[in-house]
Enzyme design. Structure first.
Site, PDB file in Angstrom:
ATOM      1  CG  ASP A  71       2.695   3.873  10.236  1.00 29.26           C
ATOM      2  OD1 ASP A  71       2.499   2.859   9.545  1.00 29.26           O
ATOM      3  OD2 ASP A  71       2.049   4.114  11.279  1.00 29.26           O
ATOM      4  CB  SER A  72      -0.055   8.025   7.027  1.00 27.58           C
ATOM      5  OG  SER A  72      -0.103   7.079   5.981  1.00 27.58           O
ATOM      6  NE  ARG A 106       1.465   9.775   2.463  1.00 27.11           N
ATOM      7  CZ  ARG A 106       0.143   9.648   2.433  1.00 27.11           C
ATOM      8  NH1 ARG A 106      -0.583  10.303   1.540  1.00 27.11           N
ATOM      9  NH2 ARG A 106      -0.455   8.856   3.285  1.00 27.11           N
ATOM     10  CD  GLU A 111       4.161  -8.909  13.766  1.00 25.66           C
ATOM     11  OE1 GLU A 111       3.308  -8.725  14.644  1.00 25.66           O
ATOM     12  OE2 GLU A 111       5.063  -9.760  13.809  1.00 25.66           O
ATOM     13  CB  ALA A 119      -0.308   1.022  -5.627  1.00 24.05           C
ATOM     14  CE  LYS A 161       0.948   4.616   3.684  1.00 23.94           C
ATOM     15  NZ  LYS A 161       1.720   3.922   4.689  1.00 23.94           N
ATOM     16  CB  SER A 207       5.174   2.049   0.843  1.00 22.07           C
ATOM     17  OG  SER A 207       3.780   1.824   0.863  1.00 22.07           O
ATOM     18  CG  HIS A 208       4.907  -3.997  -0.143  1.00 20.56           C
ATOM     19  ND1 HIS A 208       5.824  -3.666   0.832  1.00 20.56           N
ATOM     20  CD2 HIS A 208       5.443  -5.030  -0.827  1.00 20.56           C
ATOM     21  CE1 HIS A 208       6.864  -4.479   0.732  1.00 20.56           C
ATOM     22  NE2 HIS A 208       6.658  -5.309  -0.270  1.00 20.56           N
TER      23      HIS A 208
HETATM   24  P1  IMP Z   1      -0.026   2.202   6.839  1.00 20.49           P
HETATM   25  O1  IMP Z   1       0.417   1.570   5.565  1.00 20.49           O
HETATM   26  O2  IMP Z   1      -0.010   1.305   8.027  1.00 20.49           O
HETATM   27  O3  IMP Z   1       0.673   3.497   7.113  1.00 20.49           O
HETATM   28  O4  IMP Z   1      -1.553   2.511   6.562  1.00 20.49           O
HETATM   29  C1  IMP Z   1      -2.063   3.774   6.528  1.00 20.49           C
HETATM   30  C2  IMP Z   1      -3.541   3.726   6.208  1.00 20.49           C
HETATM   31  O5  IMP Z   1      -4.061   4.991   6.609  1.00 20.49           O
HETATM   32  C3  IMP Z   1      -3.817   3.621   4.729  1.00 20.49           C
HETATM   33  O6  IMP Z   1      -4.042   2.309   4.310  1.00 20.49           O
HETATM   34  C4  IMP Z   1      -5.082   4.458   4.593  1.00 20.49           C
HETATM   35  O7  IMP Z   1      -6.177   3.700   4.931  1.00 20.49           O
HETATM   36  C5  IMP Z   1      -4.937   5.514   5.657  1.00 20.49           C
HETATM   37  N1  IMP Z   1      -4.373   6.711   5.040  1.00 20.49           N
HETATM   38  C6  IMP Z   1      -3.113   7.186   5.173  1.00 20.49           C
HETATM   39  N2  IMP Z   1      -2.935   8.296   4.416  1.00 20.49           N
HETATM   40  C7  IMP Z   1      -4.107   8.494   3.791  1.00 20.49           C
HETATM   41  C8  IMP Z   1      -4.543   9.471   2.852  1.00 20.49           C
HETATM   42  O8  IMP Z   1      -3.816  10.363   2.391  1.00 20.49           O
HETATM   43  N3  IMP Z   1      -5.813   9.339   2.460  1.00 20.49           N
HETATM   44  C9  IMP Z   1      -6.654   8.373   2.898  1.00 20.49           C
HETATM   45  N4  IMP Z   1      -6.294   7.441   3.748  1.00 20.49           N
HETATM   46  C10 IMP Z   1      -5.023   7.498   4.202  1.00 20.49           C
END
Ligand code: IMP
Length: 204
Positions: free
Chosen positions: A76-77, A191, A47, A18, A20, A15-16
């Site tokens: 991924d979240s 998470r 991508e 910070a 996360k 991940s990039h």
């Molecule tokens: P990803 O890097 O494509 O997985 O982006 C996930 C995005 O979901 C993040 O940039 C946040 O905007 C949102 N997200 C994921 N986890 C959280 C969390 O624990 N709190 C708040 N936003 C989250």
């Protein structure tokens, strides 16, 4: 069989982001792994072409494991809003635009809810979802999914956490994720839920 993970195992966090990386490193602290991040190693970000959290987590973990020949962990979240048919979902980061401004992203969610007249808490249900993928250098892979449910509030409150935290109030609490002590968020977050499922792969 995937090799067990334990003290001294080198793990690349794919991940990039910070925020996360910090949360994942905190969750991993008790296991005394050697953690490095894709950002620190300057690895490119693949991508995210999947259509689910699980597919995108796997894409990121595979790309980082192949590029580094290390055990890689990707997350991924995102936020899935019931009244918006699960949006922003896998596009949660993109709703913040090129400036990565999450006030803008939260405002978009609020406007979409407003357009539906969703003012009552029961109409403002949402979940954070997290898929965690682990990929070993030999190509073995494992993916786990976690979730936390709650209600979206407006205006946003709190300055801790990241992303959509200031508008998300988890069930059973009267504070948002951004108002909570980070340790408390880590106990109940999407998470942490995915992470607890992943612990079956860790040595005692
Ligand atoms: P990803 O890097 O494509 O997985 O982006 C996930 C995005 O979901 C993040 O940039 C946040 O905007 C949102 N997200 C994921 N986890 C959280 C969390 O624990 N709190 C708040 N936003 C989250």
């Amino acid at each position: 069989m995937s090799p067990p993970i334990g003290p001294g195992t080198r793990l690349l966090v794919a991940s990039h982001n910070a925020g996360k990386v910090r949360e994942i490193a905190d969750l991993l602290k008790p296991y005394r792994l050697e953690v490095v991040s894709a950002g620190e190693l300057g690895l490119p970000e693949p991508e995210e072409t999947g259509s689910t959290f699980k597919e995108n987590a796997l894409i990121k973990a595979l790309a980082c494991s192949r590029a580094s020949c290390m055990l890689a962990l990707a997350d991924d979240s995102g936020l899935a809003v019931e009244a918006l048919d699960g949006e922003p979902g896998i596009f949660s980061a993109r709703w913040a635009g090129p400036e990565k401004d999450f006030y803008v992203a939260m405002k978009k969610v609020e406007q979409a809810l407003g357009a539906q007249g969703a003012t009552k808490p029961k109409d403002r249900r949402a979940s954070f979802i997290c898929a965690l993928s682990l990929v070993w250098p030999d190509g073995h892979e494992e993916t786990f999914e976690g979730k936390v449910s709650g209600t979206l509030i407006w205006p946003p409150r709190g300055s801790r956490g990241f992303g959509y935290d200031p508008m998300f109030q988890p069930d059973g609490y009267d504070v948002t994720f951004a108002e909570m002590d980070p340790a408390e968020k880590h106990n109940i977050s999407h998470r942490a839920d995915a992470f607890n499922k992943m612990l079956s792969l860790f040595k005692d």
